[in-house]
Design a protein around this motif. Sequence first.
Motif, mmCIF file in Angstrom:
data_model
loop_
_atom_site.group_PDB
_atom_site.id
_atom_site.type_symbol
_atom_site.label_atom_id
_atom_site.label_comp_id
_atom_site.label_asym_id
_atom_site.label_seq_id
_atom_site.Cartn_x
_atom_site.Cartn_y
_atom_site.Cartn_z
ATOM 1 N N GLU A 25 0.827 -1.435 0.009
ATOM 2 C CA GLU A 25 -0.084 0.021 -0.317
ATOM 3 C C GLU A 25 0.639 0.860 0.288
ATOM 4 N N GLY A 43 0.677 1.979 -3.613
ATOM 5 C CA GLY A 43 -0.427 1.964 -4.014
ATOM 6 C C GLY A 43 -1.499 0.676 -4.399
ATOM 7 N N GLU A 57 -3.814 -2.509 -2.576
ATOM 8 C CA GLU A 57 -4.209 -3.145 -1.427
ATOM 9 C C GLU A 57 -4.049 -5.092 -1.991
ATOM 10 N N LEU A 83 -5.295 1.614 -4.784
ATOM 11 C CA LEU A 83 -5.472 2.567 -3.658
ATOM 12 C C LEU A 83 -6.577 3.709 -4.554
ATOM 13 N N LEU A 84 -6.137 3.831 -5.629
ATOM 14 C CA LEU A 84 -6.311 5.756 -5.795
ATOM 15 C C LEU A 84 -7.490 5.785 -7.035
ATOM 16 N N VAL A 114 0.657 8.494 -5.395
ATOM 17 C CA VAL A 114 -0.149 8.919 -4.272
ATOM 18 C C VAL A 114 0.763 9.477 -3.209
ATOM 19 N N ARG A 143 -10.199 12.406 -1.618
ATOM 20 C CA ARG A 143 -9.512 10.915 -1.754
ATOM 21 C C ARG A 143 -8.468 11.150 -0.439
ATOM 22 N N ILE A 147 -6.585 8.301 2.074
ATOM 23 C CA ILE A 147 -5.301 7.171 1.647
ATOM 24 C C ILE A 147 -4.394 7.498 2.960
ATOM 25 N N ARG A 192 -5.549 6.302 6.222
ATOM 26 C CA ARG A 192 -5.886 5.322 5.811
ATOM 27 C C ARG A 192 -4.302 4.136 6.576
#
Length: 337
Positions: A152, A156, A158, A174-175, A196, A278, A282, A285
């Motif tokens: 992650e 980026g 999961e 993720l994005l 990200v 967004r 992230i 998270r």
Amino acid sequence: MPRGPKSRRLQGAEETESLRGDQSAAAATEEECPTSPVSGGSPQSCPAPGPFQEPQGASATGPPEAGVSYPRSDEGAQSQAEEGPSTSFAASATRSAREDPLTREAHVLVRFLLGKYKLGECITWAEMLKAVKKKYREHFSEVLRRASERMELLFGLEVKEVDPGNHFYSLITLLDLPSEGSLNRDKSIPKTGLLVNILAVIFLKGNRATEEEVWKSLNVLGVYAGKRHAVFGEPKKLIMKDLVQPEYLEYRQVPGSDPPCYEFLWGPRAHAETTKMRVLEIMARLNKTAPSSFPKLYEEALRDEEERAEVRAAARAASVAKASAPSKAPAHSSSHM
């Protein structure tokens, strides 16, 4: 997490050798991460372009796999917000990969997962288990957790169980950009994680970040300008070609800087395809907290959402008015006659 079915043979001896052969390069890359903090620069002081700087507040003892982390309490986030945007990327553990065999096995698993990503194949629990040395398999859940965090953070992606009954896993971005396919057209190089991280640094630094600030934050992840990375190749070339040229990022000279220095901003494509909220989600998270734990950033992200909603509403109204205009014209003409 429950243990899965019995291990299956990995597909083909050549694939196994290829995945294992990459592991040594990955381990070398992971150990390149800096372990001492360096003060962050600012657009006003305009440091000369160079390797990215590890932002303020980074742990001096963090492991290479830690990378970007954020304050874990409302108090810390509030303090950060009061002082202004900051890139406080602290390490999440205190032992290096060299000292921790489970972290080393997590790096091995990361290489295996990247190999499956390159092949575009689904992943099974049994295959992941087999990628780890037998003596550490009883700790596999922890190894998988660490590998998942690394996937992650840096890439980026999961690691998500998509079929619990058969213990099938997949790598989910993720994005979730609309143009994800074009960004990651080379399946061997997942670039979303780099994007990200850079978008987050820019947001945290007040919507612009000097070249040095961005590069030094990536140093924490073991990514250095001018130094070949086991996965990304030469990172600066990749960023300029795959992130700046397609306008995910804007790279420009800082106005009035002498000698000239450069900064990164969100590009038009990033503004169009994702949002500050967004990216903040992230960030939260990765820190195992909520976006509201970063009050000022959260307020800015909410304003951004409201502005986007207003623009969409105005566009819809204009579209409706345009669509209804032709039907009104004949009625008006008939009335006139």
